[in-house]
Design an enzyme around this catalytic site. Structure first.
Site, PDB file in Angstrom:
ATOM      1  N   HIS A   1       0.837  -1.205   0.000  1.00 35.30           N
ATOM      2  CA  HIS A   1       0.000   0.000   0.000  1.00 35.30           C
ATOM      3  C   HIS A   1       0.872   1.256   0.000  1.00 35.30           C
ATOM      4  O   HIS A   1       1.385   1.666   1.046  1.00 35.30           O
ATOM      5  CB  HIS A   1      -0.939  -0.007   1.217  1.00 35.30           C
ATOM      6  CG  HIS A   1      -1.955   1.091   1.181  1.00 35.30           C
ATOM      7  ND1 HIS A   1      -3.144   0.984   0.489  1.00 35.30           N
ATOM      8  CD2 HIS A   1      -1.950   2.326   1.720  1.00 35.30           C
ATOM      9  CE1 HIS A   1      -3.826   2.106   0.620  1.00 35.30           C
ATOM     10  NE2 HIS A   1      -3.123   2.942   1.363  1.00 35.30           N
TER      11      HIS A   1
ATOM     12  N   HIS B   1       1.268   5.340  -2.097  1.00 34.91           N
ATOM     13  CA  HIS B   1       0.642   6.347  -2.970  1.00 34.91           C
ATOM     14  C   HIS B   1       1.786   7.102  -3.634  1.00 34.91           C
ATOM     15  O   HIS B   1       2.192   8.169  -3.168  1.00 34.91           O
ATOM     16  CB  HIS B   1      -0.209   7.335  -2.156  1.00 34.91           C
ATOM     17  CG  HIS B   1      -1.360   6.724  -1.412  1.00 34.91           C
ATOM     18  ND1 HIS B   1      -2.639   6.717  -1.905  1.00 34.91           N
ATOM     19  CD2 HIS B   1      -1.430   6.107  -0.210  1.00 34.91           C
ATOM     20  CE1 HIS B   1      -3.451   6.123  -1.031  1.00 34.91           C
ATOM     21  NE2 HIS B   1      -2.747   5.748   0.004  1.00 34.91           N
TER      22      HIS B   1
ATOM     23  N   GLU C   1      -7.896   3.833  -8.570  1.00 33.16           N
ATOM     24  CA  GLU C   1      -8.771   4.248  -7.465  1.00 33.16           C
ATOM     25  C   GLU C   1      -9.987   5.036  -7.931  1.00 33.16           C
ATOM     26  O   GLU C   1      -9.908   5.849  -8.847  1.00 33.16           O
ATOM     27  CB  GLU C   1      -7.979   5.103  -6.472  1.00 33.16           C
ATOM     28  CG  GLU C   1      -8.781   5.417  -5.210  1.00 33.16           C
ATOM     29  CD  GLU C   1      -7.951   6.141  -4.173  1.00 33.16           C
ATOM     30  OE1 GLU C   1      -7.737   5.568  -3.098  1.00 33.16           O
ATOM     31  OE2 GLU C   1      -7.522   7.278  -4.434  1.00 33.16           O
TER      32      GLU C   1
ATOM     33  N   HIS D   1     -11.816   4.211  -2.581  1.00 37.23           N
ATOM     34  CA  HIS D   1     -11.076   5.032  -1.620  1.00 37.23           C
ATOM     35  C   HIS D   1     -11.469   4.733  -0.185  1.00 37.23           C
ATOM     36  O   HIS D   1     -10.618   4.381   0.632  1.00 37.23           O
ATOM     37  CB  HIS D   1     -11.215   6.532  -1.938  1.00 37.23           C
ATOM     38  CG  HIS D   1     -10.444   7.381  -0.969  1.00 37.23           C
ATOM     39  ND1 HIS D   1     -11.041   7.961   0.127  1.00 37.23           N
ATOM     40  CD2 HIS D   1      -9.139   7.695  -0.890  1.00 37.23           C
ATOM     41  CE1 HIS D   1     -10.112   8.611   0.822  1.00 37.23           C
ATOM     42  NE2 HIS D   1      -8.958   8.458   0.215  1.00 37.23           N
TER      43      HIS D   1
ATOM     44  N   GLU E   1     -10.137   4.003   9.206  1.00 36.60           N
ATOM     45  CA  GLU E   1      -8.789   4.481   9.523  1.00 36.60           C
ATOM     46  C   GLU E   1      -8.794   5.390  10.747  1.00 36.60           C
ATOM     47  O   GLU E   1      -7.837   5.395  11.521  1.00 36.60           O
ATOM     48  CB  GLU E   1      -8.252   5.240   8.288  1.00 36.60           C
ATOM     49  CG  GLU E   1      -6.900   5.890   8.466  1.00 36.60           C
ATOM     50  CD  GLU E   1      -6.387   6.530   7.180  1.00 36.60           C
ATOM     51  OE1 GLU E   1      -7.164   6.627   6.199  1.00 36.60           O
ATOM     52  OE2 GLU E   1      -5.211   6.920   7.158  1.00 36.60           O
TER      53      GLU E   1
ATOM     54  N   ASP F   1       2.229   2.900   3.444  1.00 35.32           N
ATOM     55  CA  ASP F   1       1.386   3.982   2.972  1.00 35.32           C
ATOM     56  C   ASP F   1       2.291   4.921   2.153  1.00 35.32           C
ATOM     57  O   ASP F   1       3.463   4.608   1.933  1.00 35.32           O
ATOM     58  CB  ASP F   1       0.702   4.708   4.139  1.00 35.32           C
ATOM     59  CG  ASP F   1      -0.725   5.141   3.805  1.00 35.32           C
ATOM     60  OD1 ASP F   1      -1.044   5.267   2.610  1.00 35.32           O
ATOM     61  OD2 ASP F   1      -1.521   5.358   4.730  1.00 35.32           O
TER      62      ASP F   1
END
Ligand code: BEZ
Ligand code: FE2
Length: 403
Positions: A60, A62, A140, A178, A208, A305
Site C-alpha cells: 500500500h 501512494h 482508485e 477510496h 482508519e 502507505d
C-alpha cells in the site's frame, strides 16, 4: 548460472546454514556449496558473510504523493485531510518522473521488489509499468457526491482501461475503492462490478480514523464540519455495513481497520480478505494502533502507505516502528513474524510469485550484513530489523541491483 553461498538463508520461516543457491532467473537448486559447484562447474561462485532472504512486498503506497516531505499537516487525521486537499494541486506536479523514479529506486534499494500502488490520477502509469518492480496497480475511485458519479466513474473506467493495456506478468491491475466515507454506494458498486468482471484484487481504506467511525455511525464528529464546508453534505453517503456487503465476493485488502467494530470484523473474517497495517502512517495521522489480536485469523502484513503520511518507503523502518508499537508481543517472536509477513505473506496478498527462497521460485532476494557479534542464531530476525538500513545487494529474477 550463479551460485551464492551466504552464511544464512531465511526461507523465510526457517534459518538454514551451510547451504548455497544456484540460480539464473529462477532458483535452480539449493544444496551445499560443494555439491552445487560440482553440478554447475561453469557457474560464478560468491560467498557472502551475511543473510540471504526474500525481498519485501509493500502492498500500500501512494507514489503520486512522493514529493511530500513536510508540506502536509501531521498529528490529526482531519487537519491532514484538509492539508492534502489544500496542497495536492502543488504536490502532484512536484512528483515528476524524477521524483517517481527516486521513490521506486529507494524501495528497490531497501529490499522491496513488489508494491501495491494506489493510483488516484494515473500520471505515474508508464513509470510504474516500466519499473523493475512487481506492481499491483490499484486504479482508485473516489467521490461521495451522487451528482458527480457519472463523471467520476468515467474517469475511473478510462484509467482502468489505460492500465489494462500495459498489463503483463509483472504489472497487474487492481481496483481501489477510496473509503466508505468518500465513495458513493452506487460508485463503489459499479467499480466493484469491474473488479469482478476482470477478476482483479481490490483495496479499500476502511475505518482508519475515529472521525470516520463517528461520521458513518452517527453523522457526527470532525467529518460533519468537513463535509458541510467542502461538499455541502449533511449526512454520510454510506451505511458502513451496506458498504461492506459490496465486498462479499471480491478478494480485498482492507487497509488500516483500526476502528472496525466487532460486527464489521466478523463479516470481513467471513470474506476472502486480508488486512494491511500501516503503523507509521497511523501514528503520524493520530489514528492510534491496530489491535493485531482482534484481526486474527485474517492474514495481514505491513505497508508504509505513501510519503503523504510517512517519512520513508523503507520497509526496515516500518518493521522497526511495528516492533516498538506492539510492545505486548515478545520482540524476538514478533520480529520473525514481521519478516515472514513482509516477504512471503505480502507477495501472496498482492498475487505475485516471490517472497520465498525455494527451488523454482524467482531468483529475487536480498543480501544483508548482520552485526559481527551475533551470538544467538534465533535472534537473526530481530537483529535484521534493528540493524539494517538497507541490503548490500538486491536481485530481481537473477538481475543484480546494488554495488
Ligand atoms: C469526495 O470526493 O467526495 C471526498 C474526497 C475526500 C474526502 C472525502 C470525500
Ligand atoms: Fe492509503
Amino acid at each position: 548460472m550463479h551460485i551464492i553461498a551466504p552464511r544464512y538463508i531465511l526461507s523465510p520461516e526457517t534459518i538454514h546454514t551451510g547451504l548455497a543457491i544456484a540460480f539464473d532467473t529462477k532458483i535452480c537448486a539449493i544444496d551445499t556449496p560443494e555439491i552445487l559447484k560440482k553440478r554447475y562447474p561453469n557457474a560464478d561462485f560468491y560467498e557472502f558473510d551475511g543473510v540471504l532472504l526474500p525481498t519485501f512486498a509493500n502492498p500500500h503506497v501512494h507514489l503520486e504523493f512522493s514529493a511530500n516531505r513536510a508540506t502536509l499537516s501531521y498529528g490529526d487525521f482531519i487537519p491532514w485531510l484538509y492539508s492534502v486537499i489544500k496542497n495536492r494541486e502543488e504536490l502532484l506536479p512536484r512528483c515528476d518522473e524524477t521524483c517517481l523514479q527516486e521513490a521506486i529506486h529507494s524501495m528497490l534499494h531497501t529490499g522491496t521488489t513488489a508494491i501495491g500502488q494506489i493510483s488516484s490520477y494515473g500520471d505515474e502509469l508508464e513509470v510504474c509499468a516500466a519499473s523493475p518492480l512487481q506492481v499491483r496497480y490499484f486504479v482508485e475511485i473516489i467521490g461521495s457526491n451522487a451528482a458527480a458519479a457519472d463523471v467520476m466513474y468515467a474517469s475511473f473506467l478510462e484509467r482502468f482501461h489505460q492500465a489494462k493495456k500495459v498489463e503483463n506478468p509483472r504489472f497487474k491491475v487492481g481496483v481501489a475503492i477510496h473509503s466508505p466515507y468518500s465513495v458513493h454506494y452506487i460508485l463503489a458498486k459499479r467499480a466493484l462490478e469491474i473488479a469482478k468482471k476482470y477478476d482483479t484484487l481490490v483495496s479499500v481504506h476502511f475505518m482508519e480514523s475515529l472521525a470516520e467511525r463517528q461520521w458513518l455511525d452517527n453523522g457526527t464528529g470532525e467529518f460533519a464540519k468537513f463535509f458541510d464546508e467542502l461538499l455541502g453534505q449533511k449526512r454520510p453517503v454510506n451505511d458502513a455495513m451496506e458498504f461492506l456487503e459490496l465486498f462479499s465476493d471480491v478478494r480485498t485488502l482492507f487497509v488500516h481497520m483500526i476502528y472496525a467494530n466487532d460486527i464489521e470484523l466478523a463479516r470481513i473474517k467471513s470474506y476472502n480478505a486480508a488486512v494491511i497495517h500501516c503503523p507509521v502512517s497511523n501514528r503520524l495521522l493520530g489514528n492510534g494502533v491496530l489491535d493485531l489480536e482482534r484481526i486474527a485469523p485474517l492474514p495481514w502484513t505491513l505497508a508504509t502507505d505513501g510519503l503523504s503520511s510517512n517519512y520513508t518507503l523503507n520497509m526496515y523502518e516500518e518493521m522497526r516502528a511495528a516492533l516498538f508499537m506492539h510492545p505486548d508481543f515478545n520482540a524476538v517472536q514478533i520480529a520473525k513474524e514481521l519478516i515472514v509477513r513482509t516477504t512471503r505473506v505480502g507477495h501472496e496478498l498482492l498475487g505475485f510469485a516471490g517472497g520465498v527462497i525455494k527451488k523454482e521460485a524467482p531468483a529475487t532476494f536480498q543480501l544483508v550484513t548482520l552485526p559481527k557479534d551475533l551470538a544467538n542464531e534465533d535472534d537473526i530476525y530481530l537483529h535484521l530489523i534493528l540493524h539494517t538500513q538497507k541490503p548490500e545487494v538486491v536481485y530481481i529474477e537473477g538481475e543484480r541491483y546494488g554495488k
